[in-house]
Design a protein around this motif. Structure first.
Motif, short mmCIF file in Angstrom:
data_model
loop_
_atom_site.label_atom_id
_atom_site.label_comp_id
_atom_site.label_asym_id
_atom_site.label_seq_id
_atom_site.Cartn_x
_atom_site.Cartn_y
_atom_site.Cartn_z
N ASP A 173 6.91 11.94 -0.28
CA ASP A 173 6.06 12.91 0.41
C ASP A 173 4.59 12.82 -0.01
O ASP A 173 3.76 13.53 0.56
N ALA A 174 4.27 11.97 -0.95
CA ALA A 174 2.91 11.89 -1.45
C ALA A 174 2.04 11.03 -0.53
O ALA A 174 2.54 10.22 0.25
N GLU A 175 0.73 11.22 -0.65
CA GLU A 175 -0.20 10.39 0.10
C GLU A 175 -0.26 8.99 -0.51
O GLU A 175 -0.02 8.80 -1.70
N VAL A 176 -0.59 8.02 0.33
CA VAL A 176 -0.67 6.64 -0.11
C VAL A 176 -2.01 6.38 -0.78
O VAL A 176 -3.07 6.74 -0.24
N SER A 177 -1.96 5.77 -1.96
CA SER A 177 -3.16 5.32 -2.65
C SER A 177 -3.29 3.81 -2.44
O SER A 177 -2.36 3.06 -2.71
N THR A 178 -4.44 3.37 -1.93
CA THR A 178 -4.63 1.98 -1.55
C THR A 178 -5.71 1.32 -2.39
O THR A 178 -6.79 1.88 -2.58
N ALA A 179 -5.41 0.12 -2.88
CA ALA A 179 -6.39 -0.69 -3.60
C ALA A 179 -6.47 -2.04 -2.90
O ALA A 179 -5.45 -2.69 -2.66
N ALA A 180 -7.69 -2.47 -2.57
CA ALA A 180 -7.89 -3.71 -1.83
C ALA A 180 -8.37 -4.83 -2.73
O ALA A 180 -9.14 -4.60 -3.68
N SER A 181 -7.90 -6.05 -2.45
CA SER A 181 -8.35 -7.26 -3.14
C SER A 181 -8.67 -8.32 -2.10
O SER A 181 -8.12 -8.31 -0.99
N ASN A 182 -9.55 -9.22 -2.46
CA ASN A 182 -9.90 -10.35 -1.60
C ASN A 182 -9.67 -11.65 -2.35
O ASN A 182 -9.73 -11.68 -3.59
N GLY A 183 -9.42 -12.72 -1.60
CA GLY A 183 -9.19 -13.99 -2.28
C GLY A 183 -9.04 -15.15 -1.33
O GLY A 183 -9.41 -15.07 -0.15
N VAL A 184 -8.46 -16.20 -1.85
CA VAL A 184 -8.29 -17.44 -1.09
C VAL A 184 -6.89 -18.00 -1.32
O VAL A 184 -6.21 -17.65 -2.30
N TYR A 185 -6.46 -18.87 -0.41
CA TYR A 185 -5.21 -19.58 -0.58
C TYR A 185 -5.41 -21.04 -0.21
O TYR A 185 -6.32 -21.40 0.54
N SER A 195 -3.77 -5.62 0.43
CA SER A 195 -3.76 -4.17 0.31
C SER A 195 -2.57 -3.74 -0.54
O SER A 195 -1.42 -3.93 -0.15
N ASP A 196 -2.84 -3.17 -1.72
CA ASP A 196 -1.80 -2.69 -2.63
C ASP A 196 -1.64 -1.19 -2.40
O ASP A 196 -2.54 -0.40 -2.72
N ARG A 197 -0.49 -0.79 -1.87
CA ARG A 197 -0.27 0.60 -1.45
C ARG A 197 0.78 1.25 -2.35
O ARG A 197 1.89 0.74 -2.49
N THR A 198 0.41 2.38 -2.96
CA THR A 198 1.28 3.06 -3.92
C THR A 198 1.47 4.52 -3.54
O THR A 198 0.51 5.21 -3.18
N LYS A 199 2.74 4.98 -3.63
CA LYS A 199 3.07 6.39 -3.45
C LYS A 199 3.90 6.84 -4.64
O LYS A 199 4.84 6.16 -5.04
N ILE A 200 3.55 7.99 -5.21
CA ILE A 200 4.30 8.48 -6.37
C ILE A 200 5.60 9.17 -5.95
O ILE A 200 6.47 9.42 -6.77
N SER A 201 5.74 9.45 -4.65
CA SER A 201 6.98 10.00 -4.10
C SER A 201 6.95 9.80 -2.59
O SER A 201 5.91 9.45 -2.01
N GLY A 257 11.01 7.22 -8.39
CA GLY A 257 10.53 7.63 -7.09
C GLY A 257 9.21 7.02 -6.68
O GLY A 257 8.70 7.31 -5.60
N ILE A 258 8.62 6.17 -7.51
CA ILE A 258 7.35 5.54 -7.18
C ILE A 258 7.60 4.34 -6.27
O ILE A 258 8.51 3.54 -6.49
N ILE A 259 6.78 4.23 -5.22
CA ILE A 259 6.91 3.16 -4.24
C ILE A 259 5.61 2.36 -4.19
O ILE A 259 4.52 2.94 -4.03
N ARG A 260 5.73 1.05 -4.35
CA ARG A 260 4.52 0.20 -4.36
C ARG A 260 4.77 -1.05 -3.54
O ARG A 260 5.69 -1.82 -3.82
N HIS A 261 3.96 -1.26 -2.52
CA HIS A 261 4.09 -2.43 -1.65
C HIS A 261 2.73 -3.11 -1.51
O HIS A 261 1.68 -2.46 -1.55
N ARG A 262 2.77 -4.44 -1.33
CA ARG A 262 1.54 -5.19 -1.09
C ARG A 262 1.61 -5.86 0.28
O ARG A 262 2.56 -6.59 0.57
N ASN A 263 0.60 -5.60 1.11
CA ASN A 263 0.47 -6.26 2.41
C ASN A 263 -0.73 -7.20 2.38
O ASN A 263 -1.62 -7.05 1.53
N GLN A 264 -0.79 -8.15 3.31
CA GLN A 264 -1.91 -9.07 3.29
C GLN A 264 -2.27 -9.56 4.69
O GLN A 264 -1.40 -9.87 5.51
#
Length: 205
Positions: A33-45, A25-31, A189-196
């Motif tokens: 106070d902004a809402e989180v925009s989420t982009a999902a990816s699937n894969g293997v390890y 889950s790639d989660r991005t906020k432009i500030s 002020g842009i915040i971007r985190h990836r969770n998995q």
């Protein structure tokens, strides 16, 4: 002396070779106070780790794993006359260092919990853009590390999960990791985190 110590450590070590599924889950906020925009990816390890006993039922398992993620976004308008899509493909090398604690509840069934950091390095990240109109199509590839401003390769993730060992030969795990570093490196002020979320199977030796 060093050789003897190495032999003593490896005699108690347990090697695991495994693979599994990842939902990222790639989660991005432009500030802030902004809402989180989420982009999902699937894969293997896939990769390997070595479990080293520390004290009692406490152990540590460092490892090295390759991970591949992909996602598809597409849109069609005018009854399919015009369509466009973007396919994301990412390759990572992850180095988890998980501490685990557990116990054999019944013979050949050990339940354990694990947690710790994972050091993550992005190797390749590209987006393939495709568009078609009236049967004519065009494609182009974007290197997200080189062509996209502020997308960082590196992360330190913190997470944990649980697992079971079956017959001291098979290990099943499920866990979740939180990306601690801001993957957007340009500030502003842009915040971007990836969770998995990850789950997999490993053979023990």
């Amino acid at each position: 002396m060093a050789a003897a110590l190495l032999v003593a450590v490896t005699s108690f070590a347990q090697v695991q070779i495994g693979a599994g599924y990842v939902n990222s889950s790639d989660r991005t906020k432009i500030s802030n106070d902004a809402e989180v925009s989420t982009a999902a990816s699937n894969g293997v390890y896939a990769g390997l780790g070595v479990t080293l006993p520390l004290a009692g039922d406490l152990a540590v398992t460092p490892g090295v794993y390759y991970m591949f993620l992909t996602s598809h976004n597409g849109r069609s308008v005018a009854n399919g006359i015009l369509s466009a899509s973007g396919d994301l493909q990412e390759h990572y090398v992850n180095v988890p260092i998980y501490f685990n604690y557990g116990a054999e509840l019944v013979p050949n069934f050990r339940l354990f919990f694990f947690g710790g950091p994972t050091f993550s390095a992005g190797i390749i990240s590209k987006t393939v853009l495709s568009a078609s109109i009236l049967g004519f199509s065009a494609n182009t590839a974007i290197d997200n590390y080189r062509d996209v401003s502020g997308y960082g390769r590196f992360d330190v993730m913190l997470g944990g999960g649980m697992g079971v060992d079956l017959g001291k030969r098979l290990r099943l795990t499920v866990g979740y990791d939180f990306g601690m570093m801001n993957r957007y490196t340009e500030g502003n002020g842009i915040i971007r985190h990836r969770n998995q979320l990850h789950g997999g199977l490993a053979f023990l030796f």
